[in-house]
Scaffold this motif. Structure first.
Motif, PDB file in Angstrom:
ATOM      1  N   MET A 188       0.834  -1.183   0.000  1.00  0.00           N
ATOM      2  CA  MET A 188       0.000   0.000   0.000  1.00  0.00           C
ATOM      3  C   MET A 188       0.878   1.244   0.000  1.00  0.00           C
ATOM      4  SD  MET A 188      -3.430   0.577   2.344  1.00  0.00           S
ATOM      5  CE  MET A 188      -4.282  -0.970   2.200  1.00  0.00           C
ATOM      6  N   ASP A 229       3.028  -0.389  -5.176  1.00  0.00           N
ATOM      7  CA  ASP A 229       1.896  -1.021  -5.851  1.00  0.00           C
ATOM      8  C   ASP A 229       0.801  -0.042  -6.247  1.00  0.00           C
ATOM      9  OD1 ASP A 229       0.912  -0.399  -3.394  1.00  0.00           O
ATOM     10  OD2 ASP A 229       0.686  -2.451  -2.707  1.00  0.00           O
ATOM     11  N   ASP A 231      -1.024   1.679  -4.567  1.00  0.00           N
ATOM     12  CA  ASP A 231      -2.109   1.781  -3.596  1.00  0.00           C
ATOM     13  C   ASP A 231      -1.732   2.711  -2.449  1.00  0.00           C
ATOM     14  OD1 ASP A 231      -4.021   0.358  -4.887  1.00  0.00           O
ATOM     15  OD2 ASP A 231      -3.653  -1.527  -3.863  1.00  0.00           O
ATOM     16  N   GLU A 285       6.576  -5.432  -0.729  1.00  0.00           N
ATOM     17  CA  GLU A 285       6.122  -6.808  -0.528  1.00  0.00           C
ATOM     18  C   GLU A 285       6.505  -7.692  -1.700  1.00  0.00           C
ATOM     19  OE1 GLU A 285       2.425  -5.870   2.496  1.00  0.00           O
ATOM     20  OE2 GLU A 285       2.057  -5.905   0.352  1.00  0.00           O
ATOM     21  N   LEU A 400       7.134  -6.928  -9.420  1.00  0.00           N
ATOM     22  CA  LEU A 400       5.884  -7.545  -8.946  1.00  0.00           C
ATOM     23  C   LEU A 400       6.027  -9.057  -9.077  1.00  0.00           C
ATOM     24  CD1 LEU A 400       2.898  -7.652  -8.119  1.00  0.00           C
ATOM     25  CD2 LEU A 400       2.278  -7.128 -10.471  1.00  0.00           C
ATOM     26  N   THR A 401       6.067  -9.720  -7.928  1.00  0.00           N
ATOM     27  CA  THR A 401       6.361 -11.149  -7.900  1.00  0.00           C
ATOM     28  C   THR A 401       5.185 -11.953  -7.363  1.00  0.00           C
ATOM     29  OG1 THR A 401       7.195 -11.081  -5.640  1.00  0.00           O
ATOM     30  CG2 THR A 401       8.784 -10.581  -7.400  1.00  0.00           C
ATOM     31  N   LYS A 402       5.262 -13.263  -7.538  1.00  0.00           N
ATOM     32  CA  LYS A 402       4.232 -14.139  -6.973  1.00  0.00           C
ATOM     33  C   LYS A 402       4.138 -13.957  -5.461  1.00  0.00           C
ATOM     34  CE  LYS A 402       5.095 -17.695 -10.424  1.00  0.00           C
ATOM     35  NZ  LYS A 402       5.646 -19.036 -10.653  1.00  0.00           N
ATOM     36  N   TYR A 404       4.352 -11.199  -3.807  1.00  0.00           N
ATOM     37  CA  TYR A 404       3.444 -10.081  -3.506  1.00  0.00           C
ATOM     38  C   TYR A 404       2.004 -10.584  -3.428  1.00  0.00           C
ATOM     39  CZ  TYR A 404       0.755  -5.767  -3.992  1.00  0.00           C
ATOM     40  OH  TYR A 404      -0.146  -4.751  -3.789  1.00  0.00           O
ATOM     41  N   VAL A 405       1.643 -11.410  -4.407  1.00  0.00           N
ATOM     42  CA  VAL A 405       0.281 -11.949  -4.440  1.00  0.00           C
ATOM     43  C   VAL A 405       0.038 -12.833  -3.216  1.00  0.00           C
ATOM     44  CG1 VAL A 405      -1.367 -13.320  -5.759  1.00  0.00           C
ATOM     45  CG2 VAL A 405       0.245 -11.820  -6.959  1.00  0.00           C
ATOM     46  N   ALA A 406       1.029 -13.642  -2.885  1.00  0.00           N
ATOM     47  CA  ALA A 406       0.879 -14.540  -1.736  1.00  0.00           C
ATOM     48  C   ALA A 406       0.730 -13.740  -0.436  1.00  0.00           C
ATOM     49  CB  ALA A 406       2.080 -15.485  -1.639  1.00  0.00           C
ATOM     50  N   ASN A 408      -0.365 -10.737  -0.017  1.00  0.00           N
ATOM     51  CA  ASN A 408      -1.594  -9.948   0.045  1.00  0.00           C
ATOM     52  C   ASN A 408      -2.861 -10.760  -0.132  1.00  0.00           C
ATOM     53  OD1 ASN A 408      -0.797  -7.148   0.528  1.00  0.00           O
ATOM     54  ND2 ASN A 408       0.516  -7.566  -1.226  1.00  0.00           N
ATOM     55  N   GLY A 409      -2.693 -12.017  -0.520  1.00  0.00           N
ATOM     56  CA  GLY A 409      -3.868 -12.876  -0.683  1.00  0.00           C
ATOM     57  C   GLY A 409      -4.344 -13.438   0.641  1.00  0.00           C
ATOM     58  N   TYR A 411      -3.346 -11.821   3.916  1.00  0.00           N
ATOM     59  CA  TYR A 411      -2.778 -10.955   4.943  1.00  0.00           C
ATOM     60  C   TYR A 411      -3.616 -10.960   6.217  1.00  0.00           C
ATOM     61  CZ  TYR A 411      -1.279  -6.556   7.089  1.00  0.00           C
ATOM     62  OH  TYR A 411      -0.835  -5.590   7.960  1.00  0.00           O
TER      63      TYR A 411
END
Lengths: 413, 413
Positions: A188, A229, A231, A285, A400-402, A404-406, A408-409, A411
């Protein structure tokens, strides 16, 4: 939370000197995290001037509202920061929490409530019960010590994988003064502001309006030039405190922004903020690479910055960097989508020292092998010349990596 | 390229009827892909009217330049589309490629070069050698058949995991006319435009200016209301062709936009474009969930759309949906960062039928269990009431998954 430290973490942390007039304490309040500190109290001697820059979110957190209100006094006596809960979008309960915290902090530091500053970081939308930590403030304020800057940086972390510190010592009218700063990220993150929280303190005797003018100016090329990101947090807070204690060692009181004795201080402050801002990006992240994007030849500096941020915030550019793929076509896309004046057939793009494109097409000397080798670096420089004017800007971001998704998916869970 | 089909793919594909006056052929030109078609030729009978809407990128591809130029005539005889290479940011070579392709296509279709339309999709910045496919155009044009719409949809795919089709039959002044459409996504999808490529054809006898006005209006709530990753392509192209052949069966010629006989056609066209646009979103790179975002109570419809797109493009909102986490705090963040008028303490947010927040704080009836159960759906509805006015808008997006990062981290290699 991520358990591995960012590969871009600094190799070592600076020794943080004391700032005369600043005392620090931290505690484990158990607001969300287990087995780590999550509460920071910073106590300032009487006469401390304060300045701040905050999120431009239209939905700021309750602590941001309180800071903005109290900043009109220009003086600070105590700062209370908690991690684990942002006290944002908590409505009436959120205001009750800041009021209760401010009251307890004022009692703990023996000051007026108008000299209290608060910051909270973590989950949005969950009520923050002040009873979790207000009873600790009295002991913390009385036991606070000047030497605990390292602890301060740790207590404010959320998904950060390392604490962020910077310190500078600089001449002010013949006397050495010190500036210390801490910061935390790590998602964010976008201008304006580009960090969730950063706190900077100095012993220099600088009046509040001067402090505010300096901070507002320095933020443009530092915290407001980084994005993780795109945000923007509801809680972004950067504060600068000046205790003035160096006056006792002969430092002159600075009352005007254009005082030439302030030049070295201004430069050191900007440098320190840039170091902190870059540490935030390097701990974005899931970040594996730092990306510096410089746009030149735009119609204006403002236009250059918009183009640079369009590139920095493009998921396709960021995933290409993550994949070590010199996909400069996506850079063209991001220039085009910015909406800023650009002429496709004048664009030149470089990755590091390798010019990959010029005059609107692939460079005749383009070498896939050389560019691919460059993309393996930890720090990627992307330079875009628009070819229209003299406007330029530099911004920083991360890939932007996997991961980051992990992060924030799940959190909240 | 992804090898698994999106879980949001349609259960079945429609039977695509012929459109009188449209003939189709496809081929394997081997531009980038192996063992699949990558070249589409669509031949139109004389008298076909054309309309188009294109990317607003400041760096459009060479084919987009050509289409814009030729559209001034308002008539079309042949469309050539290749996948695998976007012929974008290819400078002088790119123009030479479109010129050579247009010349070969005109010869193949026996028409003027001004009646040729081109589209290319795939990698940006790589020169596209027209010799890879121009020699095929003659045979393709002569062997083209009306029945090959299914093949057409497949030939234009890039990272799409399924072809996209829609068809509607509608009354025009007492005669049934047909509209067929195909589309392809699947990354670099954002307004305006929100698809890379879509081609729609009808046998209705509608004059070019009317066709253009209808298309420009219909795109706002359809292709320009979807976003996958906020990255606007250099190549976005939506074209609408009207052969007029239904006139032979008694359909009236339509020359004015406000002709009431056109009402049903307008509605069917908008519906068809929405179906195609949603299929693009549902095949967004790595997508596992469709997200519909409706904003009400904003100061204006435009403000509502900006807020909705801020939510739809937020990486933190999209990763939360991927993680099946009802993290409505991030929705607040996205409202706040949009910069549009909003009052934190009037916001209400629902996920599906579950109101999670109202009057700026968590709904007293909030149930984590119920909301978590809802987040397991394939289709997530997020509704935000700003509480200020009557402005409203709906946009569609998909979640942001590790698969998106994987697809885009090594797309070129």
């Amino acid at each position: 939370m991520s358990t591995t430290i960012s590969p871009l973490a600094p190799k070592s942390f600076p020794d943080m000197p004391d700032i005369e007039g600043v005392r620090i304490a931290t505690a484990q309040a158990g607001i969300k995290y287990k087995n780590r500190t999550d509460l920071l109290v910073m106590v300032f001697d009487e006469g401390t001037a304060a300045a701040g820059v905050f999120t431009r979110s239209r939905c700021p957190s309750a602590p941001v509202d309180l800071c903005r209100q109290n900043l009109s006094n220009g003086t600070a006596r105590v700062l209370v920061v908690n991690s684990g809960n942002a006290n944002a979008f908590t409505g009436k309960k959120g205001r009750e929490t800041t009021q209760a915290t401010a009251k307890a902090a004022a009692a703990a530091a023996g000051c007026d409530e108008a000299n209290v500053f608060l910051a909270s970081t973590g989950v949005i939308g969950e009520p923050l019960d002040p009873a979790r930590f207000t009873h600790l403030l009295g002991d913390l304020a009385s036991s606070a010590e000047p030497s605990l800057w390292a602890d301060a940086g740790k207590a404010i972390m959320t998904t950060d994988t390392y604490p962020k510190y910077a310190t500078r010592t600089v001449d002010l009218g013949g006397t050495a003064v010190t500036i210390n700063g801490i910061a935390k990220g790590a998602g964010m993150i976008a201008p304006d502001m580009a960090t969730m929280l950063s706190f900077v303190a100095t012993d220099a005797p600088i009046a509040a309006p001067v402090l505010q003018a300096m901070l507002s100016q320095a933020v443009s090329g530092t915290f407001n030039a980084v994005t993780v990101d795109s945000d923007t947090s509801t809680s972004d807070t950067l504060m600068l405190f000046a205790t003035g204690k160096a006056a006792g060692r002969g430092a002159p009181a600075i009352d005007t922004t254009d005082d030439p004795r302030l030049d070295a201080f201004k430069a050191a402050l900007a440098d320190l903020l840039k170091v902190l801002a870059l540490q935030v990006v390097r701990d974005g992240e899931g970040a594996r690479k730092e990306v510096e994007i410089t746009v030149t030849g735009a119609e204006s500096d403002q236009s250059a910055k918009r183009i640079a941020l369009s590139i920095a915030n493009s998921p396709l550019v960021k995933t290409a960097v993550a994949g070590e793929d010199a996909n400069w076509g996506r850079v063209v896309m991001a220039v085009g989508k910015s909406g800023e004046p650009a002429d496709r057939d004048r664009l030149a793009i470089s990755f590091g020292d390798i010019r990959v494109a010029h005059e609107g097409e692939r460079d005749p000397a383009y070498s896939e092998a050389a560019t691919s080798a460059y993309m393996k670096s930890d720090e990627i420089l992307i330079t875009v010349d628009i070819g229209l004017g003299d406007g330029k800007a530099t911004v920083w971001t991360c890939d932007l990596t996997k991961e980051y998704v992990a992060i924030n998916g799940d959190y909240r869970s």
